[in-house]
Write a protein that holds these residues in place. Structure first.
Motif, PDB file in Angstrom:
ATOM      1  N   UNK A 192       1.089  -1.152   0.381  1.00  0.00           N
ATOM      2  CA  UNK A 192      -0.083   0.106  -0.056  1.00  0.00           C
ATOM      3  C   UNK A 192       0.549   0.963  -0.236  1.00  0.00           C
ATOM      4  N   UNK A 193       2.247   1.233   0.228  1.00  0.00           N
ATOM      5  CA  UNK A 193       3.177   2.870   0.406  1.00  0.00           C
ATOM      6  C   UNK A 193       3.747   2.768  -1.355  1.00  0.00           C
ATOM      7  N   UNK A 194       2.928   2.166  -1.850  1.00  0.00           N
ATOM      8  CA  UNK A 194       4.092   1.996  -3.356  1.00  0.00           C
ATOM      9  C   UNK A 194       3.136   3.558  -3.791  1.00  0.00           C
ATOM     10  N   UNK A 195       2.206   3.491  -4.044  1.00  0.00           N
ATOM     11  CA  UNK A 195       1.975   5.153  -4.515  1.00  0.00           C
ATOM     12  C   UNK A 195       2.604   6.475  -3.375  1.00  0.00           C
ATOM     13  N   UNK A 196       2.452   6.270  -2.782  1.00  0.00           N
ATOM     14  CA  UNK A 196       3.525   7.308  -1.576  1.00  0.00           C
ATOM     15  C   UNK A 196       4.944   7.925  -1.984  1.00  0.00           C
ATOM     16  N   UNK A 256       0.276   8.642   7.345  1.00  0.00           N
ATOM     17  CA  UNK A 256       0.859   8.770   8.861  1.00  0.00           C
ATOM     18  C   UNK A 256       2.203   9.064   8.840  1.00  0.00           C
ATOM     19  N   UNK A 257       2.962   9.378   7.754  1.00  0.00           N
ATOM     20  CA  UNK A 257       4.444   9.341   7.174  1.00  0.00           C
ATOM     21  C   UNK A 257       5.220  11.219   7.479  1.00  0.00           C
ATOM     22  N   UNK A 313      15.180  13.597   4.620  1.00  0.00           N
ATOM     23  CA  UNK A 313      14.366  12.812   5.758  1.00  0.00           C
ATOM     24  C   UNK A 313      13.083  12.088   5.307  1.00  0.00           C
ATOM     25  N   UNK A 314      12.817  10.379   4.681  1.00  0.00           N
ATOM     26  CA  UNK A 314      11.090  10.211   4.507  1.00  0.00           C
ATOM     27  C   UNK A 314      11.308   9.062   5.335  1.00  0.00           C
ATOM     28  N   UNK A 315       9.732   9.132   5.800  1.00  0.00           N
ATOM     29  CA  UNK A 315       9.601   8.086   6.900  1.00  0.00           C
ATOM     30  C   UNK A 315       8.524   7.365   6.545  1.00  0.00           C
ATOM     31  N   UNK A 316       8.337   6.542   6.264  1.00  0.00           N
ATOM     32  CA  UNK A 316       6.476   5.876   6.590  1.00  0.00           C
ATOM     33  C   UNK A 316       6.564   4.167   7.063  1.00  0.00           C
ATOM     34  N   UNK A 317       5.401   4.372   8.683  1.00  0.00           N
ATOM     35  CA  UNK A 317       5.265   3.438   8.736  1.00  0.00           C
ATOM     36  C   UNK A 317       4.740   2.159   8.105  1.00  0.00           C
ATOM     37  N   UNK A 318       5.297   1.068   8.595  1.00  0.00           N
ATOM     38  CA  UNK A 318       5.431  -0.580   7.520  1.00  0.00           C
ATOM     39  C   UNK A 318       4.665  -1.363   8.126  1.00  0.00           C
ATOM     40  N   UNK A 319       3.263  -1.130   9.387  1.00  0.00           N
ATOM     41  CA  UNK A 319       2.833  -2.169   9.503  1.00  0.00           C
ATOM     42  C   UNK A 319       1.553  -1.573   8.343  1.00  0.00           C
TER      43      UNK A 319
END
Length: 345
Positions: free
Chosen positions: A245-249, A321-322, A336-342
């Motif tokens: 689900x994170x691929x678009x972001x 929520x990143x 620096x980009x952060x994205x939750x993995x859950x």
């Protein structure tokens, strides 16, 4: 240990005479007590009848001892049993060879199971053939998992094809709208984002059937068009997996960073370099992507931060929520980009 599980015919008949001494007793005990389904067939009797079937064999097939002994193993076959593995079994028996096959067998109640059958000859200490040994393993769950995996791959390929068509249609609509309204520049900017999404998805769909992807493939797909000479982009990340689900972001963020670097940043200069790294930050279990530019011209940071691309990135990260931090160092921009993995993120 007593050999209580073996039928009298096996214990006292001619078949048992083919073994002698302690090794024969141990063999018989092992055959009876193992939880693997096992049968022994007599190669010296007509039609290779079963002379021993242990408890596990009876439980697997649903037949009683009296219904098994004296019959050829083919009674477990049915209308949907593939003749090819059966032919391989016959050849192995004729050649006194070992063979492992998977075939569809039928229980007494009519239900089917996939049987991983290991068939081979057994010799006594004189080198004489005394039995054919067959071990059965119900691999129905394994076959189902294989089928599910294959189905997932086929679905991923079909989805990939449809998504390519979808992106092409959207791109065409944007181009037509841009020409009709006289905003070709804006249309081209939108299409560049659509194309970045398409590249990110195309390389990860096969992997997505597992529920997560190796983010490296998406990153490389999005950024490779910006580094045609393969000398101005350094990618040092590892094989981190992250929810699909994170691929678009991720795709859109990297596209915006690359577009800005091309117009205003490191890639606007012949000597400019960009280094991209990705890893999991153990302190918060977040997928972390760092973007570091070097060798570019001085940049108007306020103009870039007020641009459309920056707004898109910030809103995407907020919805996922990143977070993102931008540092305008003397050497260049560091992001620096952060994205939750859950998945629930």
């Amino acid at each position: 240990m007593r050999f209580d599980d073996a039928p009298d015919r096996f214990k006292s008949g001619n078949a048992s005479d083919r073994f002698s001494g302690a090794s024969g007793v141990l063999f018989e005990q092992a055959m009876a007590q193992t939880r693997m389904a096992i049968c022994l067939c007599d190669p010296h009797a007509k039609d290779l009848p079963i002379v021993f079937a242990n408890r596990a064999f009876r439980q697997l097939t649903g037949y009683s001892e009296s219904e098994i002994l004296g019959r050829n193993c083919r009674f477990l076959q049915g209308p949907n049993t593939d003749p090819e593995p059966v032919a391989r079994m016959r050849k192995a028996i004729a050649d006194e060879d070992v063979v492992v096959v998977e075939l569809l067998n039928y229980r007494k109640n009519g239900t089917t199971f996939w049987n991983a059958l290991h068939l081979g000859p057994i010799y006594n200490d004189k080198g004489e053939l005394v039995y054919f040994f067959g071990s059965q393993w119900d691999v129905s769950d394994v076959r189902a998992a294989r089928a599910e995996e294959q189905h997932a791959k086929e679905m991923a390929r079909e989805l990939s094809h449809r998504m390519k068509n979808m992106f092409a249609v959207i791109s065409g609509i944007v181009n037509v709208t841009g020409r009709v309204r006289g905003i070709q520049g804006e249309a081209a900017e939108i299409n560049s984002r659509i194309q970045a999404l398409g590249r990110a998805y195309e390389t990860t769909l096969d992997d997505a059937s597992s529920g997560s992807i190796q983010i490296s493939e998406a990153i490389r797909a999005v950024l490779s068009p910006y580094d045609r000479d393969e000398e101005r982009l350094k990618m040092v990340g590892n094989g981190v997996r992250t929810p699909f689900t994170t691929i678009s972001i991720i795709g859109l963020i990297l596209h915006e960073l690359a577009a800005n670097a091309t117009k205003y940043g490191a890639w606007a200069s012949e000597a400019g370099m960009v280094t991209v790294n990705w890893y999991v930050d153990e302190t918060d279990n977040a997928l972390t992507i760092t973007w570091e530019e070097r060798g570019g011209p001085q940049v108007d940071s306020e103009a870039i931060e007020a641009g459309t691309g920056t707004t898109i990135v910030d809103r995407l990260l907020s919805g996922g929520r990143g977070s993102i931090t931008r540092e305008w160092r003397d050497t260049g921009l560091v992001v620096t980009v952060k994205l939750p993995r859950r998945d629930e993120a």
